[in-house]
Design an enzyme around this catalytic site. Structure first.
Site, PDB file in Angstrom:
ATOM      1  N   GLY A  31       0.843  -1.192   0.000  1.00  0.00           N
ATOM      2  CA  GLY A  31       0.000   0.000   0.000  1.00  0.00           C
ATOM      3  C   GLY A  31       0.874   1.236   0.000  1.00  0.00           C
ATOM      4  O   GLY A  31       2.103   1.150   0.089  1.00  0.00           O
ATOM      5  N   LEU A  32       0.247   2.371  -0.076  1.00  0.00           N
ATOM      6  CA  LEU A  32       0.971   3.646  -0.106  1.00  0.00           C
ATOM      7  C   LEU A  32       1.692   3.922   1.208  1.00  0.00           C
ATOM      8  O   LEU A  32       1.334   3.368   2.251  1.00  0.00           O
ATOM      9  CB  LEU A  32      -0.006   4.794  -0.382  1.00  0.00           C
ATOM     10  CG  LEU A  32      -0.662   4.825  -1.755  1.00  0.00           C
ATOM     11  CD1 LEU A  32      -1.735   5.915  -1.799  1.00  0.00           C
ATOM     12  CD2 LEU A  32       0.366   5.030  -2.852  1.00  0.00           C
ATOM     13  N   SER A  33       2.667   4.798   1.160  1.00  0.00           N
ATOM     14  CA  SER A  33       3.333   5.269   2.370  1.00  0.00           C
ATOM     15  C   SER A  33       2.289   5.947   3.248  1.00  0.00           C
ATOM     16  O   SER A  33       1.512   6.778   2.778  1.00  0.00           O
ATOM     17  CB  SER A  33       4.436   6.265   1.999  1.00  0.00           C
ATOM     18  OG  SER A  33       5.067   6.743   3.154  1.00  0.00           O
ATOM     19  N   GLY A  34       2.241   5.563   4.510  1.00  0.00           N
ATOM     20  CA  GLY A  34       1.277   6.142   5.438  1.00  0.00           C
ATOM     21  C   GLY A  34      -0.040   5.394   5.518  1.00  0.00           C
ATOM     22  O   GLY A  34      -0.932   5.777   6.268  1.00  0.00           O
ATOM     23  N   GLY A  86      -0.524   2.377   6.690  1.00  0.00           N
ATOM     24  CA  GLY A  86      -0.627   1.598   7.920  1.00  0.00           C
ATOM     25  C   GLY A  86       0.007   0.221   7.850  1.00  0.00           C
ATOM     26  O   GLY A  86      -0.247  -0.629   8.696  1.00  0.00           O
ATOM     27  N   LYS A  87       0.863   0.009   6.864  1.00  0.00           N
ATOM     28  CA  LYS A  87       1.496  -1.304   6.684  1.00  0.00           C
ATOM     29  C   LYS A  87       2.330  -1.716   7.893  1.00  0.00           C
ATOM     30  O   LYS A  87       2.205  -2.836   8.387  1.00  0.00           O
ATOM     31  CB  LYS A  87       2.383  -1.307   5.423  1.00  0.00           C
ATOM     32  CG  LYS A  87       1.636  -1.090   4.136  1.00  0.00           C
ATOM     33  CD  LYS A  87       2.556  -1.027   2.928  1.00  0.00           C
ATOM     34  CE  LYS A  87       3.617   0.042   3.000  1.00  0.00           C
ATOM     35  NZ  LYS A  87       3.117   1.433   3.068  1.00  0.00           N
ATOM     36  N   SER A 110       6.023  -1.842  -2.406  1.00  0.00           N
ATOM     37  CA  SER A 110       6.070  -2.712  -3.590  1.00  0.00           C
ATOM     38  C   SER A 110       5.010  -2.299  -4.605  1.00  0.00           C
ATOM     39  O   SER A 110       4.007  -2.969  -4.772  1.00  0.00           O
ATOM     40  CB  SER A 110       5.949  -4.187  -3.196  1.00  0.00           C
ATOM     41  OG  SER A 110       4.889  -4.425  -2.306  1.00  0.00           O
TER      42      SER A 110
END
Length: 179
Positions: free
Chosen positions: A17-20, A22-23, A87
């Protein structure tokens, strides 16, 4: 929440997922449930294993390949592996899936609108992008390809961490809520 005991098959849970989005937060919470497990965080790997690579498409593909190879070694050693990595390309994730084998690979789309990721900005990266300090940033300068058929989707802007962990656990074959 229940856990997955040592007697079960090992899985690679790939949080994308995008930066920020919540990964990392989800990876840390999932790490408390899966036993034994190890987190491979994209930001941490960029400080060591992948420090020689940039953010061009070919470099990102190599980051994914290296991360997948480390994950495969850890799976073989008997660990559940939790990857927390932007990724951005479907190709990266599919190559890892094929490398480790389709069965142990659980792709999780950590979904969050760009605007909310920018508001969260836990590492101050979006501020650096706005200041022109970062180029080739996923979601701004470069595309992020959403997973085509993830095993789980965690909309972190709508669900709590615990709710997202339950979504992920439900996607793991053979997971038993009773433990």
């Amino acid at each position: 929440m229940s856990d997955i005991s040592d007697s079960h098959k090992r899985y690679l849970v790939w949080l994308t997922g995008l930066s920020g989005a919540g990964k990392t937060t989800l990876a840390e919470a999932l790490n408390q449930v899966l036993a034994p497990s190890i987190i491979l965080d994209g930001d941490v790997l960029r400080q060591g294993l992948n420090r020689d690579l940039g953010f061009a498409a070919e470099d990102r593909i190599e980051v994914g390949r290296r991360t997948g190879e480390v994950a495969k070694l850890l799976l073989t050693a008997g660990f559940h592996v939790i990857v927390s990595s932007i990724s951005p390309y479907c190709q990266i994730r599919e190559q890892v899936r094929q490398s480790v084998g389709v069965d142990p690979f659980i792709e999780v789309y950590v979904e969050c609108p760009l605007e909310i990721c920018q508001q969260r900005d836990p590492k101050g990266l979006y501020k650096k992008v706005q200041a022109g300090e970062i180029k080739q940033f996923t979601g701004i300068h470069q595309a992020y390809e959403e997973p085509l058929a993830p095993q789980a989707i965690c909309p972190t802007h709508l669900k709590s961490v615990d709710e997202c962990i339950e979504i992920i656990l439900a996607a793991i074959p053979g997971h038993n809520k009773e433990g």
